[in-house]
Motif scaffolding. Structure first.
Motif, PDB file in Angstrom:
ATOM      1  N   ASP A 124       0.814  -1.210   0.000  1.00  0.00           N
ATOM      2  CA  ASP A 124       0.000   0.000   0.000  1.00  0.00           C
ATOM      3  C   ASP A 124       0.854   1.269   0.000  1.00  0.00           C
ATOM      4  O   ASP A 124       0.365   2.350   0.287  1.00  0.00           O
ATOM      5  CB  ASP A 124      -0.917   0.020   1.225  1.00  0.00           C
ATOM      6  CG  ASP A 124      -2.075  -0.952   1.087  1.00  0.00           C
ATOM      7  OD1 ASP A 124      -2.398  -1.306  -0.061  1.00  0.00           O
ATOM      8  OD2 ASP A 124      -2.626  -1.363   2.117  1.00  0.00           O
ATOM      9  N   ASP A 136       2.982   4.526  -1.181  1.00  0.00           N
ATOM     10  CA  ASP A 136       2.839   5.546  -2.212  1.00  0.00           C
ATOM     11  C   ASP A 136       4.142   5.598  -3.008  1.00  0.00           C
ATOM     12  O   ASP A 136       5.218   5.715  -2.424  1.00  0.00           O
ATOM     13  CB  ASP A 136       2.599   6.924  -1.581  1.00  0.00           C
ATOM     14  CG  ASP A 136       1.264   7.014  -0.866  1.00  0.00           C
ATOM     15  OD1 ASP A 136       0.467   6.070  -0.979  1.00  0.00           O
ATOM     16  OD2 ASP A 136       1.035   8.030  -0.184  1.00  0.00           O
ATOM     17  N   ALA A 177       6.021   6.747  -7.117  1.00  0.00           N
ATOM     18  CA  ALA A 177       5.921   7.287  -8.469  1.00  0.00           C
ATOM     19  C   ALA A 177       6.789   6.443  -9.385  1.00  0.00           C
ATOM     20  O   ALA A 177       7.953   6.169  -9.075  1.00  0.00           O
ATOM     21  CB  ALA A 177       6.375   8.737  -8.502  1.00  0.00           C
ATOM     22  N   LEU A 225       1.345   7.245 -10.905  1.00  0.00           N
ATOM     23  CA  LEU A 225       1.296   7.521  -9.469  1.00  0.00           C
ATOM     24  C   LEU A 225       0.429   6.496  -8.745  1.00  0.00           C
ATOM     25  O   LEU A 225      -0.710   6.251  -9.146  1.00  0.00           O
ATOM     26  CB  LEU A 225       0.723   8.919  -9.222  1.00  0.00           C
ATOM     27  CG  LEU A 225       1.435  10.077  -9.923  1.00  0.00           C
ATOM     28  CD1 LEU A 225       0.674  11.379  -9.695  1.00  0.00           C
ATOM     29  CD2 LEU A 225       2.873  10.200  -9.431  1.00  0.00           C
ATOM     30  N   LEU A 243      -1.024   6.160  -5.059  1.00  0.00           N
ATOM     31  CA  LEU A 243      -1.211   6.897  -3.820  1.00  0.00           C
ATOM     32  C   LEU A 243      -2.204   6.162  -2.933  1.00  0.00           C
ATOM     33  O   LEU A 243      -3.295   5.822  -3.374  1.00  0.00           O
ATOM     34  CB  LEU A 243      -1.721   8.309  -4.110  1.00  0.00           C
ATOM     35  CG  LEU A 243      -0.867   9.146  -5.084  1.00  0.00           C
ATOM     36  CD1 LEU A 243      -1.520  10.512  -5.326  1.00  0.00           C
ATOM     37  CD2 LEU A 243       0.544   9.319  -4.542  1.00  0.00           C
ATOM     38  N   GLY A 244      -1.819   5.893  -1.696  1.00  0.00           N
ATOM     39  CA  GLY A 244      -2.681   5.141  -0.797  1.00  0.00           C
ATOM     40  C   GLY A 244      -2.939   3.728  -1.305  1.00  0.00           C
ATOM     41  O   GLY A 244      -3.978   3.136  -1.039  1.00  0.00           O
ATOM     42  N   HIS A 282      -3.557   6.427  -9.207  1.00  0.00           N
ATOM     43  CA  HIS A 282      -4.183   7.751  -9.234  1.00  0.00           C
ATOM     44  C   HIS A 282      -4.174   8.293 -10.652  1.00  0.00           C
ATOM     45  O   HIS A 282      -3.116   8.559 -11.221  1.00  0.00           O
ATOM     46  CB  HIS A 282      -3.441   8.704  -8.304  1.00  0.00           C
ATOM     47  CG  HIS A 282      -3.991  10.095  -8.305  1.00  0.00           C
ATOM     48  ND1 HIS A 282      -5.204  10.415  -7.727  1.00  0.00           N
ATOM     49  CD2 HIS A 282      -3.517  11.247  -8.837  1.00  0.00           C
ATOM     50  CE1 HIS A 282      -5.443  11.708  -7.891  1.00  0.00           C
ATOM     51  NE2 HIS A 282      -4.428  12.233  -8.558  1.00  0.00           N
ATOM     52  N   LEU A 288       4.256  15.423  -3.101  1.00  0.00           N
ATOM     53  CA  LEU A 288       3.353  14.340  -2.710  1.00  0.00           C
ATOM     54  C   LEU A 288       3.806  13.556  -1.476  1.00  0.00           C
ATOM     55  O   LEU A 288       3.044  12.750  -0.956  1.00  0.00           O
ATOM     56  CB  LEU A 288       3.178  13.365  -3.885  1.00  0.00           C
ATOM     57  CG  LEU A 288       2.569  13.947  -5.156  1.00  0.00           C
ATOM     58  CD1 LEU A 288       2.511  12.879  -6.249  1.00  0.00           C
ATOM     59  CD2 LEU A 288       1.174  14.488  -4.885  1.00  0.00           C
ATOM     60  N   ASP A 289       5.045  13.768  -1.037  1.00  0.00           N
ATOM     61  CA  ASP A 289       5.572  13.051   0.124  1.00  0.00           C
ATOM     62  C   ASP A 289       5.432  11.536  -0.061  1.00  0.00           C
ATOM     63  O   ASP A 289       4.971  10.819   0.828  1.00  0.00           O
ATOM     64  CB  ASP A 289       4.863  13.496   1.403  1.00  0.00           C
ATOM     65  CG  ASP A 289       5.608  13.050   2.660  1.00  0.00           C
ATOM     66  OD1 ASP A 289       6.822  12.789   2.580  1.00  0.00           O
ATOM     67  OD2 ASP A 289       4.965  12.941   3.726  1.00  0.00           O
ATOM     68  N   ILE A 290       5.826  11.055  -1.235  1.00  0.00           N
ATOM     69  CA  ILE A 290       5.715   9.628  -1.556  1.00  0.00           C
ATOM     70  C   ILE A 290       6.823   8.834  -0.887  1.00  0.00           C
ATOM     71  O   ILE A 290       7.809   9.386  -0.403  1.00  0.00           O
ATOM     72  CB  ILE A 290       5.757   9.405  -3.082  1.00  0.00           C
ATOM     73  CG1 ILE A 290       6.981  10.095  -3.689  1.00  0.00           C
ATOM     74  CG2 ILE A 290       4.472   9.898  -3.730  1.00  0.00           C
ATOM     75  CD1 ILE A 290       7.111   9.910  -5.180  1.00  0.00           C
ATOM     76  N   ASP A 291       6.642   7.510  -0.857  1.00  0.00           N
ATOM     77  CA  ASP A 291       7.577   6.625  -0.163  1.00  0.00           C
ATOM     78  C   ASP A 291       8.803   6.262  -0.987  1.00  0.00           C
ATOM     79  O   ASP A 291       9.855   5.962  -0.444  1.00  0.00           O
ATOM     80  CB  ASP A 291       6.866   5.322   0.243  1.00  0.00           C
ATOM     81  CG  ASP A 291       5.734   5.566   1.218  1.00  0.00           C
ATOM     82  OD1 ASP A 291       5.985   6.241   2.237  1.00  0.00           O
ATOM     83  OD2 ASP A 291       4.607   5.121   0.972  1.00  0.00           O
TER      84      ASP A 291
END
Length: 376
Positions: A216, A218, A220, A232, A234-235, A239, A300-303
């Motif tokens: 799960d 996040d 890019a 993307l 996301l969650g 997206h 986006l503060d992605i992982d």
């Protein structure tokens, strides 16, 4: 047991029989060859044991599930373990790039069982492009393991955007604006005799990666090939945006007075990156790509960031190291530690075609919603 219509539980209502079967199929898929018992299926879905028995009986009759042995007895009757039958059905995935077409045939488990590559001119007349795509579908099906005796659920077609994935209609594809308004999905369905799902190349690749990793997180997916775009997640869901236009990563402006881009703008990251590639300056191309990636991470503060595409595949280490250096430098400036990891998807352009096949398969496992969001 009555639960809401969510990924965590099933609903014992006749109207949701397909939903409940998808829940069971997805757990069979995740369990792999070792399989899973009916009792555990009931516990994991929230369905009654009776409902699970009916669903699994139907799946076995349809050839989608089979016995995978029995669990050792703990005092009662040994429990039968069931598994997904991967070769019970297939999907074709197409990646229509600007200069070539990659086709794959994937089984229900998502494994690629056949692949082909064909030259393609996306700027050719529509009927020529369509004929090449239809020929690719026919060829890769023939390469597969006797698919005439197995169900082919459909074709997933992925290509550069922008496009409308719901309507199956292309918009002004970057560099090829005359595709605007062309109903590729319906035209390809008519020429192949199979249902067709259409999406952007980057979305398809991101979907395939998300389903493969079953996480799960996040992230890019940045695809650098004949163009540059992003997919993307996301969650844990793909997206696409309200207008299905998310991911036009390559056309963010980095230099206001920069070189013209095929989109009509100037100083786009795609134009700057591809110009560096054409000069053979991989370090500069990676630095530019890193600047865009760092912007995306900050926004986006992605992982994590995953790189892919044939240009990246030609020098994976240089791109990973170059992008990572820029992302890490920005993280140090902002006092964010550790920096977001940067990795490579591998496989050149194949993740797009493989993800395109998942556009067809994901809904069978309850992984695609009506809005196009897809759970990993």
């Amino acid at each position: 047991m009555n639960r809401s219509n969510s990924r965590s539980g099933g609903v014992n209502l006749p109207a949701l029989r397909h939903h409940n079967a998808s829940l069971v199929l997805d757990l069979l898929r995740v369990a792999g060859e070792q399989g899973i018992s009916r009792l555990e299926l009931a516990e994991r879905t929230g369905l009654t044991p009776q409902a699970v028995s009916k669903i699994t009986a139907r799946l076995r009759t349809e050839g989608l599930a089979a016995e995978a042995g029995r669990l050792a007895s703990t005092g009662g009757k040994p429990r039968t373990v069931l598994r997904l039958v991967p070769d019970a059905g297939y999907a074709v995935g197409l990646h229509l790039d600007r200069d070539e077409l990659t086709a794959v045939l994937a089984d229900l488990a998502g494994a690629t069982v056949a692949t082909r590559t064909f030259p393609l001119d996306l700027g050719a007349p529509a009927d020529e492009v369509l004929a090449t795509a239809a020929h690719a579908v026919q060829t890769v099906r023939a390469d597969g393991p006797q698919t005439q005796d197995r169900q082919v659920f459909g074709v997933g077609a992925a290509l550069p955007g922008p496009l409308d994935h719901r309507g199956g209609v292309l918009h002004r594809v970057t560099g090829f604006p005359r595709w605007d308004g062309y109903p590729l999905r319906d035209a390809l369905a008519e020429s192949t005799g199979l249902p067709v799902v259409l999406d952007k190349d980057t979305n398809a690749a991101a979907l395939g990666l998300a389903l493969r990793e079953r996480a799960d997180a996040d992230f890019a997916y940045l695809h650098l090939g004949t163009g540059l775009g992003a997919g993307l997640v996301l969650g844990g869901a793909l997206h696409r945006g309200v207008r299905t236009g998310a991911g036009e990563f390559g056309h963010q402006t980095l230099q206001l007075d920069g070189p013209p881009c095929s989109c009509g703008g100037r100083g786009c990251i795609e134009a700057l990156c591809l110009a560096a590639v054409s000069r053979g300056d991989v370090a500069e191309a990676a630095r530019v790509l890193g600047a865009g990636a760092a912007n995306l991470v900050g926004l986006l503060d992605i992982d994590r960031v995953v790189l892919g595409g044939r240009t990246v595949a030609a020098d994976e280490d240089a791109y990973v190291e170059g992008v990572r250096a820029v992302v890490e430098e920005r993280a140090r400036r902002e006092g964010v530690t550790p920096a977001v990891p940067v990795a490579v998807a591998g496989g050149g352009d194949r993740p797009v075609a493989e993800g395109a096949a998942q556009l067809v398969l994901a809904p069978l496992f309850g992984r695609a919603g009506e809005d196009g969001g897809t759970r990993a």
